[in-house]
Design an enzyme around this catalytic site. Structure first.
Site, PDB file in Angstrom:
ATOM      1  CB  CYS A  79     -57.550  40.004  31.881  1.00 37.08           C
ATOM      2  SG  CYS A  79     -56.334  40.907  32.821  1.00 37.08           S
ATOM      3  CG  HIS A 169     -60.156  43.885  30.813  1.00 38.75           C
ATOM      4  ND1 HIS A 169     -60.881  42.841  31.332  1.00 38.75           N
ATOM      5  CD2 HIS A 169     -59.081  44.017  31.613  1.00 38.75           C
ATOM      6  CE1 HIS A 169     -60.276  42.363  32.405  1.00 38.75           C
ATOM      7  NE2 HIS A 169     -59.182  43.057  32.588  1.00 38.75           N
ATOM      8  CD  GLU A 171     -63.625  42.508  28.894  1.00 40.05           C
ATOM      9  OE1 GLU A 171     -62.905  42.474  27.872  1.00 40.05           O
ATOM     10  OE2 GLU A 171     -63.187  42.258  30.029  1.00 40.05           O
TER      11      GLU A 171
END
Ligand code: GLN
Length: 190
Positions: A79, A169, A171
């Protein structure tokens, strides 16, 4: 093996947690002297690219990091991190690290649908949870950039040599497969 996570702003702790689950050591880059630590790869987290870029300049870290990436340091960006890597920002004259042959539009999904979750394919990995938060869009890639993922006709993940960048994302959550891809296919391929 140790992965450095840029920890100036944004969701660096989530990236550290994912690599922790995989038993991989991480260290944080918070100031210029942290660049002297031994590390084999770099993670650029999501967050706010203008703030991260400003801090990288103020802390005099931008040039050194750019040199390391151009010299082949493996890097994974999510991002805002992807915005930092882009050689060109559309509607914005700023270039931060500028090491990757992609043109990126910030906040491309508009206000109404600026954040959403979906599941998609990343390379040969299927059903990857993908969270988009005020996400940018990768609009153009130079030849040699491999597209790894798309959503609704928009490019969402790319690889150029040892640089991996995505607009979502991976994560956020517990799925570690994109971090494993980075470890095995990019760092491991050194
Ligand atoms: N919109 C942010 C930017 O321009 C990126 C959002 C994110 O990292 N989730 O930097």
């Amino acid at each position: 093996m140790r992965i450095a996570v840029l920890a100036l702003q944004g969701d660096f702790a989530e990236h550290e947690a994912i690599f922790g689950r995989l038993g991989v050591a991480t260290c944080q880059l918070r100031q210029k002297q942290d660049l002297q630590q031994d590390f084999d790869a770099l993670v650029l987290p999501g967050g706010e690219s203008t703030v991260q870029g400003k801090l990288l300049r103020e802390l005099d870290m931008l040039h050194k990091l750019r040199q390391r990436i151009l010299a082949g340091l493996p890097v994974m960006a999510t991002c805002a991190g992807t915005i930092l890597l882009a050689q060109q920002l559309l509607d914005d004259p700023t270039v931060h690290l500028g090491t990757m042959g992609i043109s990126v539009r910030r906040n491309a999904y508009g206000r109404q649908v600026s954040s959403f979750g979906t599941c998609g394919t990343f390379g040969s990995i299927e059903n990857v949870p993908m969270r988009f938060i005020r996400a940018p869009q990768i609009e153009f890639c130079v030849p040699g950039v491999e597209v790894l993922s798309e959503h609704d006709g928009r490019i969402t993940a790319v690889r150029q040599g040892r640089q991996l960048a995505m607009t979502f994302h991976p994560e956020l959550g517990t799925d570690c497969r994109i971090a494993e891809y980075f470890l095995n296919e990019i760092i491991g391929a050194k």
